[in-house]
Motif scaffolding. Structure first.
Motif, PDB file in Angstrom:
ATOM      1  N   PRO A 206       0.822  -1.221   0.000  1.00  0.00           N
ATOM      2  CA  PRO A 206       0.000   0.000   0.000  1.00  0.00           C
ATOM      3  C   PRO A 206       0.849   1.261   0.000  1.00  0.00           C
ATOM      4  N   VAL A 207       0.413   2.260  -0.737  1.00  0.00           N
ATOM      5  CA  VAL A 207       1.063   3.568  -0.710  1.00  0.00           C
ATOM      6  C   VAL A 207       0.091   4.658  -0.284  1.00  0.00           C
ATOM      7  N   SER A 208      -1.208   4.348  -0.255  1.00  0.00           N
ATOM      8  CA  SER A 208      -2.219   5.262   0.256  1.00  0.00           C
ATOM      9  C   SER A 208      -3.467   4.439   0.537  1.00  0.00           C
ATOM     10  N   TRP A 209      -4.527   5.095   0.971  1.00  0.00           N
ATOM     11  CA  TRP A 209      -5.747   4.353   1.300  1.00  0.00           C
ATOM     12  C   TRP A 209      -6.455   3.803   0.070  1.00  0.00           C
ATOM     13  N   ARG A 210      -6.048   4.266  -1.117  1.00  0.00           N
ATOM     14  CA  ARG A 210      -6.709   3.808  -2.346  1.00  0.00           C
ATOM     15  C   ARG A 210      -5.738   3.374  -3.445  1.00  0.00           C
ATOM     16  N   GLU A 211      -4.434   3.226  -3.122  1.00  0.00           N
ATOM     17  CA  GLU A 211      -3.461   2.823  -4.119  1.00  0.00           C
ATOM     18  C   GLU A 211      -2.488   1.795  -3.569  1.00  0.00           C
ATOM     19  N   MET A 212      -2.110   0.835  -4.429  1.00  0.00           N
ATOM     20  CA  MET A 212      -1.060  -0.124  -4.113  1.00  0.00           C
ATOM     21  C   MET A 212      -0.072  -0.118  -5.273  1.00  0.00           C
ATOM     22  N   ARG A 213       1.213  -0.371  -4.958  1.00  0.00           N
ATOM     23  CA  ARG A 213       2.271  -0.327  -5.971  1.00  0.00           C
ATOM     24  C   ARG A 213       3.032  -1.643  -5.998  1.00  0.00           C
ATOM     25  N   GLU A 214       3.446  -2.039  -7.208  1.00  0.00           N
ATOM     26  CA  GLU A 214       4.222  -3.261  -7.372  1.00  0.00           C
ATOM     27  C   GLU A 214       5.574  -3.160  -6.674  1.00  0.00           C
ATOM     28  N   VAL A 215       6.019  -4.280  -6.116  1.00  0.00           N
ATOM     29  CA  VAL A 215       7.375  -4.391  -5.594  1.00  0.00           C
ATOM     30  C   VAL A 215       8.219  -5.052  -6.673  1.00  0.00           C
ATOM     31  N   VAL A 216       9.236  -4.327  -7.165  1.00  0.00           N
ATOM     32  CA  VAL A 216      10.031  -4.804  -8.289  1.00  0.00           C
ATOM     33  C   VAL A 216      11.485  -4.940  -7.861  1.00  0.00           C
ATOM     34  N   GLY A 217      12.099  -6.081  -8.156  1.00  0.00           N
ATOM     35  CA  GLY A 217      13.521  -6.280  -7.915  1.00  0.00           C
ATOM     36  C   GLY A 217      13.850  -6.499  -6.461  1.00  0.00           C
ATOM     37  N   GLN A 218      15.150  -6.563  -6.186  1.00  0.00           N
ATOM     38  CA  GLN A 218      15.644  -6.789  -4.839  1.00  0.00           C
ATOM     39  C   GLN A 218      15.584  -5.496  -4.026  1.00  0.00           C
ATOM     40  N   GLY A 219      15.521  -5.671  -2.710  1.00  0.00           N
ATOM     41  CA  GLY A 219      15.491  -4.504  -1.847  1.00  0.00           C
ATOM     42  C   GLY A 219      14.140  -3.832  -1.768  1.00  0.00           C
ATOM     43  N   ALA A 220      13.123  -4.502  -2.288  1.00  0.00           N
ATOM     44  CA  ALA A 220      11.750  -3.994  -2.214  1.00  0.00           C
ATOM     45  C   ALA A 220      11.650  -2.560  -2.736  1.00  0.00           C
ATOM     46  N   GLU A 221      12.333  -2.276  -3.837  1.00  0.00           N
ATOM     47  CA  GLU A 221      12.254  -0.949  -4.419  1.00  0.00           C
ATOM     48  C   GLU A 221      10.882  -0.756  -5.069  1.00  0.00           C
ATOM     49  N   LEU A 222      10.227   0.353  -4.744  1.00  0.00           N
ATOM     50  CA  LEU A 222       8.890   0.596  -5.257  1.00  0.00           C
ATOM     51  C   LEU A 222       8.977   1.278  -6.623  1.00  0.00           C
ATOM     52  N   LEU A 223       9.188   0.462  -7.652  1.00  0.00           N
ATOM     53  CA  LEU A 223       9.378   1.009  -8.987  1.00  0.00           C
ATOM     54  C   LEU A 223       8.310   0.549  -9.960  1.00  0.00           C
ATOM     55  N   GLY A 224       7.358  -0.247  -9.494  1.00  0.00           N
ATOM     56  CA  GLY A 224       6.368  -0.829 -10.388  1.00  0.00           C
ATOM     57  C   GLY A 224       5.156   0.055 -10.598  1.00  0.00           C
ATOM     58  N   ALA A 225       4.183  -0.529 -11.284  1.00  0.00           N
ATOM     59  CA  ALA A 225       2.959   0.187 -11.614  1.00  0.00           C
ATOM     60  C   ALA A 225       2.063   0.348 -10.391  1.00  0.00           C
ATOM     61  N   VAL A 226       1.212   1.351 -10.455  1.00  0.00           N
ATOM     62  CA  VAL A 226       0.243   1.618  -9.393  1.00  0.00           C
ATOM     63  C   VAL A 226      -1.125   1.098  -9.817  1.00  0.00           C
ATOM     64  N   GLU A 227      -1.833   0.433  -8.901  1.00  0.00           N
ATOM     65  CA  GLU A 227      -3.190  -0.026  -9.147  1.00  0.00           C
ATOM     66  C   GLU A 227      -4.087   0.452  -8.014  1.00  0.00           C
ATOM     67  N   LEU A 228      -5.356   0.677  -8.342  1.00  0.00           N
ATOM     68  CA  LEU A 228      -6.309   1.176  -7.354  1.00  0.00           C
ATOM     69  C   LEU A 228      -6.903   0.018  -6.560  1.00  0.00           C
ATOM     70  N   ARG A 229      -7.051   0.236  -5.263  1.00  0.00           N
ATOM     71  CA  ARG A 229      -7.685  -0.710  -4.353  1.00  0.00           C
ATOM     72  C   ARG A 229      -8.309   0.088  -3.200  1.00  0.00           C
ATOM     73  N   LYS A 230      -9.237  -0.550  -2.468  1.00  0.00           N
ATOM     74  CA  LYS A 230      -9.683  -0.018  -1.187  1.00  0.00           C
ATOM     75  C   LYS A 230      -8.737  -0.657  -0.153  1.00  0.00           C
ATOM     76  N   VAL A 231      -7.704   0.081   0.245  1.00  0.00           N
ATOM     77  CA  VAL A 231      -6.609  -0.474   1.028  1.00  0.00           C
ATOM     78  C   VAL A 231      -6.920  -0.432   2.514  1.00  0.00           C
ATOM     79  N   ALA A 232      -6.561  -1.510   3.221  1.00  0.00           N
ATOM     80  CA  ALA A 232      -6.697  -1.543   4.678  1.00  0.00           C
ATOM     81  C   ALA A 232      -5.511  -0.850   5.317  1.00  0.00           C
ATOM     82  N   LYS A 233      -5.793  -0.004   6.291  1.00  0.00           N
ATOM     83  CA  LYS A 233      -4.715   0.658   7.037  1.00  0.00           C
ATOM     84  C   LYS A 233      -4.008  -0.388   7.898  1.00  0.00           C
ATOM     85  N   PRO A 234      -2.657  -0.450   7.863  1.00  0.00           N
ATOM     86  CA  PRO A 234      -1.928  -1.424   8.685  1.00  0.00           C
ATOM     87  C   PRO A 234      -2.234  -1.248  10.161  1.00  0.00           C
ATOM     88  N   ILE A 235      -2.302  -2.400  10.894  1.00  0.00           N
ATOM     89  CA  ILE A 235      -2.593  -2.348  12.331  1.00  0.00           C
ATOM     90  C   ILE A 235      -1.411  -2.866  13.122  1.00  0.00           C
TER      91      ILE A 235
END
Length: 235
Positions: A206-235
């Protein structure tokens, strides 16, 4: 990838190029996935090739958990009730609703019951542990309707921008529904998609309450595409 010791339906266990599916597993998109919730085992098997040589691959199987008769009876008797927080997998969507299968119940009473941050933090500190889950032996059918996806701007909800098939969703049971399915809601901040894969099959964060981003490559670098979701806030 390492083989998990325990799997839920739909979890990826191994590549089909290195393993073959056994009981409780199947092949999807060149990967072996679990068909059941239970412990994972691997055993060697041999098959003759076209040139009469033998290529050995491990057979991956998933069995229903049999830790004890008491635990089995308790799990099979567990039924979702109104107010329970559950984990469900999205199985189908259309413009009006999303169909899901309830896979597990949260059994810890310290799970956030509202958006009151102070109470949530105090309860978490007192418990000093994450909410516990009870995996169900059989999934229960459920529906998430457009009016139950979020608490505000309900008329702007689009199912295609909230959930995708295969998403794991944290939701609350808002009604026992009808004879076909429970009704679930994700209107609270801590409810929504918790695990998702992109259209390309990559893990997402998750990158916001309505967006998630692909994890690409090593080191969990956030370089992938963004897709819309109804994201749950981490607890």
């Amino acid at each position: 990838m390492s083989m998990p010791a325990f799997a839920l339906p739909g979890d990826t266990l191994a590549a089909s190029s290195t393993h073959v599916p056994g009981a409780g597993s199947h092949i999807y998109a060149s990967k072996i996935q679990s068909s059941l919730a239970g412990p994972v085992t691997a055993s060697s098997s041999s098959s003759a090739s076209s040139r009469s040589t033998k290529a050995t691959k491990s057979t991956i199987s998933v069995a229903q958990s049999t830790s004890s008769s008491t635990a089995s009876a308790a799990a099979s008797a567990a039924l979702p009730t109104v107010g329970d927080v559950v984990l469900a997998r999205i199985t189908r969507t259309n413009p009006r609703q999303a169909s899901a299968s309830i896979l597990a119940l949260y059994t810890d009473s310290t799970f956030p019951a509202s958006n009151d941050t102070k109470k949530t933090v105090a309860a978490a500190a007192a418990a000093s542990s994450q909410p516990q889950q009870k995996i169900l032996h059989e999934p229960f059918p459920a529906l998430i309707r457009t009016q139950d996806v979020r608490a505000t701007e309900i008329d702007k909800v689009r199912m295609s921008e909230s959930f995708r098939v295969g998403d794991i969703v944290r939701a609350v049971v808002i009604s026992l529904g009808d004879e076909r399915a429970y009704f679930l809601g994700t209107g609270r901040n801590e409810l929504g998609v918790v695990i998702a894969r992109s259209e390309a099959g990559r893990d997402m964060v998750p990158v916001s309450w309505r967006e998630m981003r692909e994890v690409v490559g090593q080191g969990a670098e956030l370089l992938g595409a963004v897709e819309l979701r109804k994201v749950a806030k981490p607890i």
